[in-house]
Design an enzyme around this catalytic site. Sequence first.
Site, mmCIF file in Angstrom:
data_model
loop_
_atom_site.group_PDB
_atom_site.id
_atom_site.type_symbol
_atom_site.label_atom_id
_atom_site.label_comp_id
_atom_site.label_asym_id
_atom_site.label_seq_id
_atom_site.Cartn_x
_atom_site.Cartn_y
_atom_site.Cartn_z
ATOM 1 N N GLN B 107 50.298 39.294 32.899
ATOM 2 C CA GLN B 107 50.002 40.676 33.290
ATOM 3 C C GLN B 107 51.177 41.257 34.075
ATOM 4 O O GLN B 107 51.548 40.708 35.115
ATOM 5 C CB GLN B 107 48.736 40.647 34.154
ATOM 6 C CG GLN B 107 48.259 41.995 34.624
ATOM 7 C CD GLN B 107 47.032 41.853 35.541
ATOM 8 O OE1 GLN B 107 46.736 40.770 36.030
ATOM 9 N NE2 GLN B 107 46.348 42.946 35.768
ATOM 10 N N SER B 142 51.331 35.601 37.142
ATOM 11 C CA SER B 142 51.082 34.177 36.924
ATOM 12 C C SER B 142 51.295 33.866 35.450
ATOM 13 O O SER B 142 51.013 34.685 34.578
ATOM 14 C CB SER B 142 49.682 33.776 37.388
ATOM 15 O OG SER B 142 48.724 34.599 36.790
ATOM 16 N N GLU B 225 39.268 42.137 35.480
ATOM 17 C CA GLU B 225 39.924 41.143 36.326
ATOM 18 C C GLU B 225 39.057 40.799 37.533
ATOM 19 O O GLU B 225 38.913 39.631 37.900
ATOM 20 C CB GLU B 225 41.275 41.675 36.816
ATOM 21 C CG GLU B 225 41.987 40.702 37.754
ATOM 22 C CD GLU B 225 43.367 41.163 38.186
ATOM 23 O OE1 GLU B 225 43.593 42.380 38.251
ATOM 24 O OE2 GLU B 225 44.209 40.292 38.451
ATOM 25 N N GLU B 358 40.896 45.788 50.907
ATOM 26 C CA GLU B 358 40.877 47.170 51.394
ATOM 27 C C GLU B 358 40.607 48.141 50.239
ATOM 28 O O GLU B 358 39.799 49.068 50.357
ATOM 29 C CB GLU B 358 42.212 47.511 52.074
ATOM 30 C CG GLU B 358 42.437 46.818 53.406
ATOM 31 C CD GLU B 358 42.731 45.321 53.290
ATOM 32 O OE1 GLU B 358 43.213 44.887 52.222
ATOM 33 O OE2 GLU B 358 42.460 44.575 54.244
#
Lengths: 359, 388
Positions: B107, B142, B225, B358
């Site tokens: 990604q 990743s 995700e 957040e």
Amino acid sequence: MTSLLYSEVEEELRAAVRGVLADKSSPASVLARVESDAPYDMGLWKTLAADMGVAGLLIPESRGGAGASAREVAVVLEELGRSVAPVPFLTSAVLATTALLAAPEDPGDLLSRLASGDLTAALAVPFSASPYGFRDETVTAGADGTLSGRVTAVAGAAVADVLLVPASGALYAVEAGHATVETVPSLDLTRPIATVTLWSAPAVRIASDLSGVRRALLTGAGLLASEQLGVAKWCLDTTLAYLKERHQFARPIGSFQAIKHRMADLWLDVVRARAAARGAADALAGEEDPSLAVAVAQAWCGDVAVHVAEEALQLHGGIGMTWEHPLHLFLKRAKAAQLALGTPGDHRQQVGVLADLPA
Amino acid sequence: MNEDEIRARARAFREATPASDRLAFLRARFDAGLAWVHFPEGLGGLGAPRELQLAVEQELEGTPQLDPGLQAIGLGMAAPTILAFGTEEQKKRFLRPLWTGEEIWCQLFSEPGAGSDLATLATRAVRDGDEWVVDGQKVWTSGAHHARWAILVARTDPDVPKHRGLTYFVCDMHAPGVEARPLRQITGEAEFNEVFLTGVRLPDDLRLGAVGDGWRVAQTTLMNERVAIGGNAGRRGGGMIGMVAQTWRERPELRTPDLHQRLLRLWVEAEVTRLAGVRLREQLAAGQPGPEGSGMKLAFASLNQALTGLEVELRREEGLGYDDWTFRRSESVDFAGRDAGYRYLRAKGNSIEGGTSEILRNIISERVLGLPSEPRVDKDIPWKDLPR
């Protein structure tokens, strides 16, 4: 007279230590060092211990020390925490020195040599040892006066010339050359721990009981609070600067109220950590029993340092998760220090005893 | 198609298909529509309700399986996005090798200057005939060193407000100009990469969705995700709470009343979070994940951090050690691997990766609770004029 403020002399000491650390121990140089074969910075330690004389702060002038008190030591620890400097100040000049000061015998005039910075010592107990429940179970003194056994997780042992070893209910001095000291991978990269193994090691008995060891652990716990304060303060200051500078959504992220409120809470935690750490240092410098002040300071500051470091990482976002940014050195120091010299839970339990709040 | 029919079909497939060749078996399973039954026929599915997948998994237990670590981005994020926005050709080209694991995906979203504010990203894609030329830097990727393809969001129009100038692409990770460098984390290892894109040429048929529609396409990826990270309900007492519980059970000498109360509090929190995840799964069985998935990921992160922190504290002297700081590239993402110190440090990333806690709180407060959003200074300003 007791005071929770800093005296002029203390501020001068702080400025001098801070100057040396700024010059010789930047976060980048600490990061480079911790990955080398020599994680403790003995060059910096020589400057601090010998040239500036901080190693002898607790040692009387008659023995070559500065004859200062826990209050001055606490100021040095604040600065060392603020830079996570990898030097054996807490382990040698506080823990080992306090144990030695309480010992009736000092055959090799170790105190004078510690005061001059010629010698570095370590108290051979696990760094996690609590002042309240310490038992020496792992080393025994033989009939011939030699020591055998193993102590794990000893902080500062790798750079000590002399080990003070509790064994069979007494305290002994052992030359480091007579012990095997093996550094192990440590959560705290800037204060690695080691396993100390003794095989019929020649030893000199310096105290016939462990009262001095317990006093050292209590003093260490109380003064560790000042180091934790320094760690927390660096994390708070560094995060504050980042929040003003980092833009997302076309504004500094520090302008978001959700972030501001968290910072205000962290600031309040640190304000109280400072008061608690000063309280412990002042009590340790005074004549009265410092036990409650120490337990309160360690119960508060141990958790606050971890919390502020964790929040600092979160508020830095992804960059805080990288090895390249020094923040992780402070998080690892804070987390290991939380376990050191009694956990916050141990100290809360002691508060229960001392403040008449039984279980 | 109902459950009985699906089970019969899976059993028949199992009987008829040799499992000796793993890849051939997985390809055949895809072609039989038993890969993901809620996908359309011809694309690995049967157009059946999503919850019937469980019946297939039960019938095919013990047969060759996917590699969930290596294929996580492909299965969890790329596939639902391709299904929702891809052309028929793109679906046919990408979904089968994605599912079988013949092609690994990564990604390319976050950038050094665009984390929580993803829409401000600066990687440029400039049209050149039938191609796009891509330049920029991505981070927190990743598996980039294993990947054949990436899902990529890039800026195609800097003259319009930030959300409107983005386009979504499939990036060829073998194309000239793509360079992945390992990014070392606080755990000592490099699980992620920085990816540098320099003059990377992508044919227009690798574009996913319309030019300028990249933000909407990316939302599909991000919703999936968050469910992929936080939505795995697991079993009672399993996962991270299970590891701490195991230490607690095996090591009576470490127990204190203080730690006991804290452990029990976290056990209850883990259990109610698990139940909320089960309930969410049931609600979403047939549909796309909504903003509620953000809540699960938020809970997962805070719980993991509390549990791993407690475990290090519980272990006392052992907590002062660490297994290994060696800098190495890890082969897949594993929150639970290695010792307690590793888990403690790794869990710090759980509230940052895949949407910070957040941002998730903003999503919950604005999209679930309907609270008014903060005044936005950047909504109507062309991206190129934003302060940064």
